[in-house]
Design an enzyme around this catalytic site. Sequence first.
Site, mmCIF file in Angstrom:
data_model
loop_
_atom_site.group_PDB
_atom_site.id
_atom_site.type_symbol
_atom_site.label_atom_id
_atom_site.label_comp_id
_atom_site.label_asym_id
_atom_site.label_seq_id
_atom_site.Cartn_x
_atom_site.Cartn_y
_atom_site.Cartn_z
ATOM 1 N N GLY A 134 0.815 -1.202 0.000
ATOM 2 C CA GLY A 134 0.000 0.000 0.000
ATOM 3 C C GLY A 134 0.844 1.246 0.000
ATOM 4 O O GLY A 134 2.043 1.209 0.311
ATOM 5 N N PRO A 135 0.237 2.373 -0.325
ATOM 6 C CA PRO A 135 0.968 3.648 -0.311
ATOM 7 C C PRO A 135 1.417 3.999 1.099
ATOM 8 O O PRO A 135 0.927 3.442 2.087
ATOM 9 C CB PRO A 135 -0.074 4.653 -0.831
ATOM 10 C CG PRO A 135 -1.135 3.827 -1.484
ATOM 11 C CD PRO A 135 -1.144 2.524 -0.763
ATOM 12 N N GLY A 159 1.597 5.620 4.647
ATOM 13 C CA GLY A 159 0.603 6.197 5.547
ATOM 14 C C GLY A 159 -0.725 5.489 5.584
ATOM 15 O O GLY A 159 -1.666 5.987 6.218
ATOM 16 N N THR A 160 -0.836 4.322 4.960
ATOM 17 C CA THR A 160 -2.122 3.625 4.942
ATOM 18 C C THR A 160 -2.286 2.660 6.105
ATOM 19 O O THR A 160 -3.316 1.988 6.193
ATOM 20 C CB THR A 160 -2.285 2.863 3.618
ATOM 21 O OG1 THR A 160 -1.126 2.060 3.376
ATOM 22 C CG2 THR A 160 -2.467 3.836 2.461
ATOM 23 N N GLY A 161 -1.296 2.534 6.995
ATOM 24 C CA GLY A 161 -1.464 1.747 8.213
ATOM 25 C C GLY A 161 -0.892 0.351 8.159
ATOM 26 O O GLY A 161 -1.378 -0.540 8.865
ATOM 27 N N LYS A 162 0.135 0.122 7.362
ATOM 28 C CA LYS A 162 0.716 -1.227 7.265
ATOM 29 C C LYS A 162 1.376 -1.622 8.587
ATOM 30 O O LYS A 162 1.134 -2.712 9.112
ATOM 31 C CB LYS A 162 1.739 -1.261 6.121
ATOM 32 C CG LYS A 162 1.126 -0.984 4.751
ATOM 33 C CD LYS A 162 2.144 -1.098 3.648
ATOM 34 C CE LYS A 162 3.179 0.002 3.694
ATOM 35 N NZ LYS A 162 2.586 1.344 3.439
ATOM 36 N N THR A 163 2.209 -0.755 9.130
ATOM 37 C CA THR A 163 2.874 -1.062 10.403
ATOM 38 C C THR A 163 1.868 -1.147 11.539
ATOM 39 O O THR A 163 1.960 -2.016 12.414
ATOM 40 C CB THR A 163 3.925 0.015 10.710
ATOM 41 O OG1 THR A 163 4.843 0.108 9.604
ATOM 42 C CG2 THR A 163 4.697 -0.321 11.972
ATOM 43 N N GLU A 210 -8.907 33.008 -8.557
ATOM 44 C CA GLU A 210 -9.623 31.966 -7.818
ATOM 45 C C GLU A 210 -11.114 31.973 -8.149
ATOM 46 O O GLU A 210 -11.756 30.911 -8.193
ATOM 47 C CB GLU A 210 -9.407 32.142 -6.309
ATOM 48 C CG GLU A 210 -7.950 32.072 -5.861
ATOM 49 C CD GLU A 210 -7.278 30.770 -6.244
ATOM 50 O OE1 GLU A 210 -7.978 29.746 -6.373
ATOM 51 O OE2 GLU A 210 -6.049 30.776 -6.427
#
Length: 662
Positions: A203-204, A206-210, A426
């Site tokens: 996964g990219p 910051g997606t919560g692998k750890t 804008e």
Amino acid sequence: MTGRWLRNSFIYLLILVGVIAIVFTLFGTGGGEGKEDVEPADFVADVRADKAQEIERDGDTVTYKVMSADGEKTYKFKLEKGDTIRGILEDAGIPIEEHPEVDIKGGGIDWFGIFINFLPLIIFGGLLIFLMRQAQGSNTQAMSFGKSKARMFTGTRTGVTFTDVAGVEEAKEELHEIVEFLKWPEKFIALGARIPRGVLLLGPPGTGKTLLAKAVAGEAGVPFFSISGSEFVEMFVGVGASRVRDLFDQAKRNCPCIVFIDEIDAVGRHRGAGLGGSHDEREQTLNQILVEMDGFDTHTNIIVVAATNRPDILDPALLRPGRFDRQVVLDRPDIKGRKAILEVHAKDKPIDKEVSLEVMAKQTPGFSGADLANLVNEAAILAARRNKKKITMDEFEEAVDRVIAGPERKSRVISPKEKETIAYHEAGHALVSHILPNADPVYKITIVPRGMTGGFTRFMPAEDRNLWTRSQFQDALAAILGGMVAEELVFGEMTTGPQDDLERATKIARQMVTQWGMSERLGPRTFGKREEMVFLGREISEQRNYSEKVAEEIDEEVRRIVDEAYQSASKVLVEKRAKLDQIAKHLIEVETIEGEALATLFAAPVDEELTTAEKEPEGEPEEPKKAKKKQPRTEPIIAPPKPDLAWGSETTARLDPEMKKE
């Protein structure tokens, strides 16, 4: 560690005592301060006169005290070799019964003197022992150089469970079997099932692998060995392989357990791509990992969990069944997952009742779990900075802007002319996106500088989008170019502000042609093959698999798509010029418009007195004339065709003069 510290402290203390003893021996006074030297005859006279008191003998030194009118005085004298106090008094004719009492001290062996004599040998021996122990410690460190540096967490010490992980329900489902196997392995073994020996989390960043790996360890309640892939690699060949062997030896002694290798792509890259052939350190380490993972006993309850965001560069032997049997993909969360993640991070924080996490989830498409955690933390910090007791919606809105574009640059000085230009820029983005049917709804417009931007327009898609159509891309390109079109429409020329807009528009148009087959002229096919740098893992070049003629056609198609988007934005802004002026003027006054206020502004009727072209010359009669003088591009600029460049025979990338006159 403590025993070694105590041994070193003992050595240092021994050396300090020796130095102090030498100093006292060489420079000490021997306790003779305040004692006056006399002759033995004086001592005999004082004894005969019955003045000598407290007579003491310490070796050859005799001390005694005499009371006089001036007070008490202490005297001392030395005995000759073979003499005694009794002998001196008898030789002087003093009867034995008149001899005073003598307190004899010392005698025997002079241990202090012996110690002083042997002190240099003691110091030398202590120093020798110290050096030997140091050498032994260095040898021990050299032997432990190949030991694993994995950190072990036992039981539930990870402090993370599946309830702390949200937005990845499918991944949690896959890993729940791992937890069941670690808790009840007999359930699987009885049926002849074999749990996957390795699980690869993809996964990219910051997606919560750890975090998910820690949750598995926390749920299973087993030892959890954590190590990074880079910790295996050293400059000496063989050290990484030794650390791998030691890691798995520790795991076997503590099974059932989990071995987590973070960023495994540091050692798991495809073999044969290194500069050192097949003998460099990284490939030796990978070979040892392959052997250890495939050598597991089926009854050994050890599961290897690894994480990476570059599965494309991993060695095929590492990914085959028998090593990493299961691959779990953790993608960026959808709107439902983002809301669940926000709820997890906000559950222990004082949130105001008016805060809608569902609205925040809609505003944050593309955010990873780490981005959302940072968003909630930024909101809490902002609430504390403003001395609030609860986190309100204002803090969450500000936190989204801080995560996307950075903090406000309140100290930046902006001239009124530049502020007006930014406001129209804008407003052009927002108005084009609001009018075109396939563009995303506008949620916020601001001209407050943040980071490297002078202002920005933020959109809030109604739903998460995984597939894009050609019409959606065309309207998105028109919205991107709306700022530049507004500048040219109002001021007669563009500024450097749309630089990023032009880059994005060109990139999207080229991808439409070369990657997504959205060109009617070139048809449904792809062009070019992208190459990636092996060691850095990023795209560095694109290999052309097409001719020069096709390259010209690609450039012409990119130019055509961008020109059509430009013309589409021009048509909208010319027709809605009054609304553009209304939005820009209101933006100059309030600087930020969002949410319901922005929707009300879009729906509000246009005040003709403030926005008609006839009203403007009354306040500033010269400014419109200057603007018209700065319009050298009333006609399209057509450059003559050049070889090898797809200039095209015609372009619509500039406003028609008739449209400007309107």
